[in-house]
Design a protein around this motif. Structure first.
Motif, PDB file in Angstrom:
ATOM      1  N   ASN A 113      -4.379   3.835   6.544  1.00  0.00           N
ATOM      2  CA  ASN A 113      -3.863   3.013   5.605  1.00  0.00           C
ATOM      3  C   ASN A 113      -3.754   1.405   5.977  1.00  0.00           C
ATOM      4  OD1 ASN A 113      -3.364   4.683   3.057  1.00  0.00           O
ATOM      5  ND2 ASN A 113      -2.206   5.743   4.638  1.00  0.00           N
TER       6      ASN A 113
ATOM      7  N   GLY B 165       0.149   4.478   0.211  1.00  0.00           N
ATOM      8  CA  GLY B 165      -0.042   5.260   1.369  1.00  0.00           C
ATOM      9  C   GLY B 165       0.717   4.802   2.629  1.00  0.00           C
ATOM     10  N   PHE B 166       0.715   3.552   2.967  1.00  0.00           N
ATOM     11  CA  PHE B 166       1.123   3.087   4.289  1.00  0.00           C
ATOM     12  C   PHE B 166       2.703   3.269   4.209  1.00  0.00           C
ATOM     13  CE2 PHE B 166       3.294  -0.170   7.044  1.00  0.00           C
ATOM     14  CZ  PHE B 166       2.709   0.168   8.127  1.00  0.00           C
TER      15      PHE B 166
ATOM     16  N   ASN C 146       1.108  -1.273  -0.190  1.00  0.00           N
ATOM     17  CA  ASN C 146      -0.061   0.121  -0.025  1.00  0.00           C
ATOM     18  C   ASN C 146       0.902   1.247  -0.006  1.00  0.00           C
ATOM     19  OD1 ASN C 146      -1.392   2.204   0.790  1.00  0.00           O
ATOM     20  ND2 ASN C 146      -3.113   0.923   2.073  1.00  0.00           N
TER      21      ASN C 146
ATOM     22  N   LYS D 133      -3.734   9.107  -4.869  1.00  0.00           N
ATOM     23  CA  LYS D 133      -5.030   8.993  -4.175  1.00  0.00           C
ATOM     24  C   LYS D 133      -5.934   9.426  -4.926  1.00  0.00           C
ATOM     25  CE  LYS D 133      -3.623   8.340   0.738  1.00  0.00           C
ATOM     26  NZ  LYS D 133      -4.810   7.482   1.257  1.00  0.00           N
TER      27      LYS D 133
END
Length: 470
Positions: free
Chosen positions: A379, A262-263, A260, A463
């Motif tokens: 996330n 975002g993470f 991910n 995103k």
């Protein structure tokens, strides 16, 4: 946010306060402990280091147990262990007993750090998550502020043992409070907790070797063959750990988390932020005391502006995060961080003190508005909140350690370049050499935060693109 949710946040925040108070109290009292136990200062420093190393070695394990078992139960056990080991620390007759007790204290702190954010995020709706995490951060910051003052008060009327005994009544009260406010988990949990012991062992060993290498490198230099060998072993163990985790059915650290973006980007951004935060801890006390010629007491007073401002901006950042989103707020905060680094990179001793104080306010504002906790936790799925919180706490401590190493290395590099010879300590009588080294270090800090700006800008566009595709 209802009454029950607020009490849960408060119960977690009390333990966060206890942890930050303990850390700053112990660091303040190390000279007295060194004299009392008749040990050199480099041995006394392991009283702080052992605590940090045990926290980092066990964070992932307790995060995994929290996800599989119960976050509040792990948190409560950690609170109790921290409190009881604080009692043993306070009664320690020698360094060996004190170090063992500090290791146990680190295990207790690790249990609470691995589960505190998960408890909060699971207890409040998404719409107020930033505010809830902001309250926890604010109360934790109060611990940093209170720590030196509490240490000074205790050491003025009692011996060093009471800096640990101070934790006991607060810890007992926090444990009892938690027993009343945490929801009892009625769901059926597996009778046998599934733990990847091979992966955990390799991870714990590599983390331990890494931190020992960092701390030892500060004393003997990073060119030392033993330090270099330790860092090479760390790299090899990382490769072995990844190989293990990719093969086992229930890994101690689910590497799919890092797929991910975002993470992953949030974790890297968080680590970079904590690296430059430690620049201040290393550089500014020397600049204020040795360059500006302030007394130690006035230096402490000036430095306290940073956590005081952060107390207010942390909650504000949480509120704005709920309104605008964690990533957009962190991007704006990273821009403010760059401005603060530039101020510290150009400030001169002949300038008004208000310029430096303005830099403090700008930096603390950026620190409070940077929403690292919500960015990371949002996330991760609900069943990965514990492990996500553990990775977050681990990356924070790694950031601090790298920040300590990097700041001193950059400072010495800058000073040595200016002096045309190798320097590894403050150049008394040559304040301009230190000033050059400090400016050089902060310019690197500005570049680090510019890279964070770039990562967060990409993440925002990523995103946005995903939401358009959906």
């Amino acid at each position: 946010m209802n009454h029950k949710q607020f009490l849960i946040i408060l119960s977690v925040a009390i333990v966060s306060f206890l942890g930050t108070v303990d850390m700053s109290i112990v660091n303040t009292a190390l000279p007295q402990i060194s004299k009392s136990l008749a040990i050199p200062m480099n041995q006394a420093e392991w009283i702080s280091s052992a605590y940090l190393v045990l926290i980092c070695m066990s964070l992932i394990l307790f995060g995994k147990l929290g996800d599989q078992f119960s976050k509040p139960k792990i948190f409560q056990i950690g609170t109790l262990l921290f409190t009881l080991s604080s009692l043993v620390c306070g009664l320690s007759p020698n360094l060996i007993v004190l170090l063992i007790a500090r290791c146990l204290q680190g295990l207790g702190a690790s249990m609470t750090m691995a589960t505190n954010l998960g408890i909060i995020t699971e207890s409040v709706p998404f719409s107020v998550r930033g505010r809830a995490l902001g309250i926890n951060t604010t109360i934790g910051q109060l611990g940093y502020i209170a720590g030196p003052a509490v240490a000074g008060l205790i050491l003025s009327i009692a011996n060093w043992n009471w800096i640990f005994l101070f934790n006991v009544p607060i810890g007992i009260a926090a444990f009892i409070f938690g027993e009343f406010v945490y929801q009892k988990d009625s769901s059926k949990r597996p009778l046998k907790v599934k733990i990847d012991y091979a992966g955990f062992t390799v991870l714990a060993v590599l983390i331990g070797i890494f931190f020992v290498a960092i701390f030892t490198g500060q004393e003997v230099g990073f060119a030392n063959p033993a330090v270099i060998a330790a860092l090479i072993v760390t790299a090899i163990l990382i490769a072995i750990f990844i190989r293990i985790e990719m093969k086992v059915k229930n890994p101690i650290l689910d590497l799919s988390l890092f797929k991910n973006p975002g993470f992953s980007i949030s974790i890297i951004a968080l680590m970079f932020m904590y690296i430059i935060i430690y620049f201040n801890n290393v550089l500014l006390p020397f600049y204020i005391q040795d360059n500006l010629k302030f007394s130690p007491s006035n230096t402490g007073l000036i430095m306290s502006i940073l956590p005081v401002v952060n107390v207010f901006t942390a909650y504000l950042g949480g509120v704005l995060s709920d309104k605008y989103g964690a990533v957009p707020m962190s991007l704006r905060a990273s821009i403010i961080f760059v401005a603060a680094e530039v101020i510290f990179a150009i400030v001169q001793p002949g300038w008004s003190l208000w310029v430096l104080l303005f830099g403090f306010v700008v930096f603390a504002t950026a620190n409070g508005l940077f929403q690292n906790n919500p960015m990371v936790m949002e996330n991760a799925s609900k069943d990965q909140q514990g492990i996500a919180g553990s990775v977050l706490a681990l990356s924070r401590n790694i950031g601090f350690s790298i920040g300590l190493s990097l700041s001193t290395s950059l400072l010495y590099t800058g000073m040595s370049f200016k002096a045309h010879r190798q320097l590894t300590t403050y150049p008394f009588g040559h304040d301009q050499w230190f000033l050059f080294g400090m400016h050089f270090t902060y310019w690197i800090g500005a570049l680090i935060m510019l890279s964070v700006m770039g990562m967060l800008t990409w993440l925002m566009h990523h995103k946005k693109q995903i939401s358009l595709d959906e």
